[in-house]
Scaffold this active site. Structure first.
Site, PDB file in Angstrom:
ATOM      1  N   SER A   1      44.649  29.235   4.743  1.00 51.38           N
ATOM      2  CA  SER A   1      44.543  27.769   4.715  1.00 51.38           C
ATOM      3  C   SER A   1      45.038  27.189   3.390  1.00 51.38           C
ATOM      4  CB  SER A   1      43.067  27.400   4.950  1.00 51.38           C
ATOM      5  OG  SER A   1      42.740  26.169   4.371  1.00 51.38           O
TER       6      SER A   1
HETATM    7  N1  LIG Z   1      41.855  16.416   5.059  1.00 50.80           N
HETATM    8  C1  LIG Z   1      41.607  17.787   4.718  1.00 50.80           C
HETATM    9  C2  LIG Z   1      42.317  18.658   5.735  1.00 50.80           C
HETATM   10  C3  LIG Z   1      41.963  20.114   5.608  1.00 50.80           C
HETATM   11  C4  LIG Z   1      42.569  20.925   6.743  1.00 50.80           C
HETATM   12  O1  LIG Z   1      43.408  20.437   7.495  1.00 50.80           O
HETATM   13  N2  LIG Z   1      42.135  22.193   6.857  1.00 50.80           N
HETATM   14  C5  LIG Z   1      42.584  23.014   7.958  1.00 50.80           C
HETATM   15  C6  LIG Z   1      42.865  24.408   7.498  1.00 50.80           C
HETATM   16  S1  LIG Z   1      44.247  24.431   6.373  1.00 50.80           S
HETATM   17  C7  LIG Z   1      41.467  23.025   8.994  1.00 50.80           C
HETATM   18  O2  LIG Z   1      40.668  23.916   9.040  1.00 50.80           O
HETATM   19  N3  LIG Z   1      41.452  21.975   9.802  1.00 50.80           N
HETATM   20  C8  LIG Z   1      40.488  21.766  10.839  1.00 50.80           C
HETATM   21  C9  LIG Z   1      40.590  20.376  11.387  1.00 50.80           C
HETATM   22  O3  LIG Z   1      41.337  19.558  10.815  1.00 50.80           O
HETATM   23  O4  LIG Z   1      39.915  20.097  12.389  1.00 50.80           O
HETATM   24  C10 LIG Z   1      42.109  18.080   3.297  1.00 50.80           C
HETATM   25  O5  LIG Z   1      42.829  17.223   2.741  1.00 50.80           O
HETATM   26  O6  LIG Z   1      41.760  19.113   2.714  1.00 50.80           O
END
Ligand SMILES: N[C@@H](CCC(=O)N[C@@H](CS)C(=O)NCC(=O)O)C(=O)O
EC number: 2.5.1.18
Length: 224
Positions: A16
């Site tokens: 991730s």
């Molecule tokens: N808005 C969050 C997004 C984080 C994200 O997209 N994480 C991914 C893995 S890289 C995830 O597990 N997403 C699950 C989801 O969006 O439902 C950030 O800026 O960190």
């Protein structure tokens, strides 16, 4: 005072890229905020399955947005993210199970801190999310760990340990603990405040985390 330190658990997976951002910021702040940071390597594939979620990159428009978003974030956070040429192969076909078992093994053997867990995790992120290199083969894990400062004999033992039932179960337990906190993705920060667990998803919640623990957010690169 040691007793007033707030514990923050950071659940992450090196597959991730957003976890990488969250991880680097938490590592930068661990000596700025009065916190006890606990690194919690876990398995994002298990989180997706256990929560019934789907990786956001599977929605084409989200995938395109995330590519642009990550490019901007890499500069803002000063983390050298550069997506692999085939992100689908890297994330969904190859995945991170063996890598996260390896990190779990490093954590199992490390005594008196988590410097090795931190450095090995960073080297694995460097491979998959900066240099477009494999993180599934033993030789790849070995290269990352040696770069992180582990010796050849330590790496050999850890590679063996990482395929043991003990370590498979350890990674499952950590993943289950994240699910118990209602995780649906990573990074997941669990702040323990006044006997209560406050849960934050994403690397874009640092203002709120700071507010929650009574500390100051000074941007992604705090001056110490
Ligand atoms: N808005 C969050 C997004 C984080 C994200 O997209 N994480 C991914 C893995 S890289 C995830 O597990 N997403 C699950 C989801 O969006 O439902 C950030 O800026 O960190």
């Amino acid at each position: 005072m040691a007793s007033s330190r707030k514990v923050i658990e950071l659940f992450y997976d090196v597959v991730s890229p957003y976890s990488w951002l969250g991880f680097e910021v938490m590592c930068r702040y661990r000596n700025v905020w009065n916190i006890d940071l606990k690194l919690r390597p876990a398995f994002l594939g298990g989180i997706m399955q256990g929560s019934g979620n789907k990786p956001p990159g599977l929605v084409p428009n989200k995938f395109l947005y995330m590519t642009t978003d990550l490019h901007r974030l890499a500069q803002y956070f000063q983390v050298p993210i550069s997506p692999p040429a085939d992100p689908f192969e890297a994330m969904f076909e190859k995945g991170s199970l063996s890598a996260m078992r390896f990190v779990a093994a490093v954590q199992e053997r490390e005594v008196g801190g988590d410097k090795q867990v931190e450095q090995v995790s960073r080297e694995l992120w460097m491979r998959i999310w900066s240099q477009d290199k494999d993180i599934t083969q033993p030789a790849s894990l070995s290269e990352a760990a040696m770069k992180a400062g582990l010796s050849a004999s330590e790496v050999e033992e850890l590679l063996k340990l990482s395929t043991s039932k003990e370590i498979k179960d350890k990674l499952k337990r950590s993943t289950q603990e994240a699910l118990d906190h209602r995780a649906f993705g990573f990074p997941l920060a669990v702040c323990h405040v006044n006997g209560k667990a406050e849960v934050f998803f994403g690397s874009d919640r640092f203002e709120l985390i700071a507010h929650c623990i009574g500390e100051k957010w000074m941007g992604p690169q705090p001056v110490t």
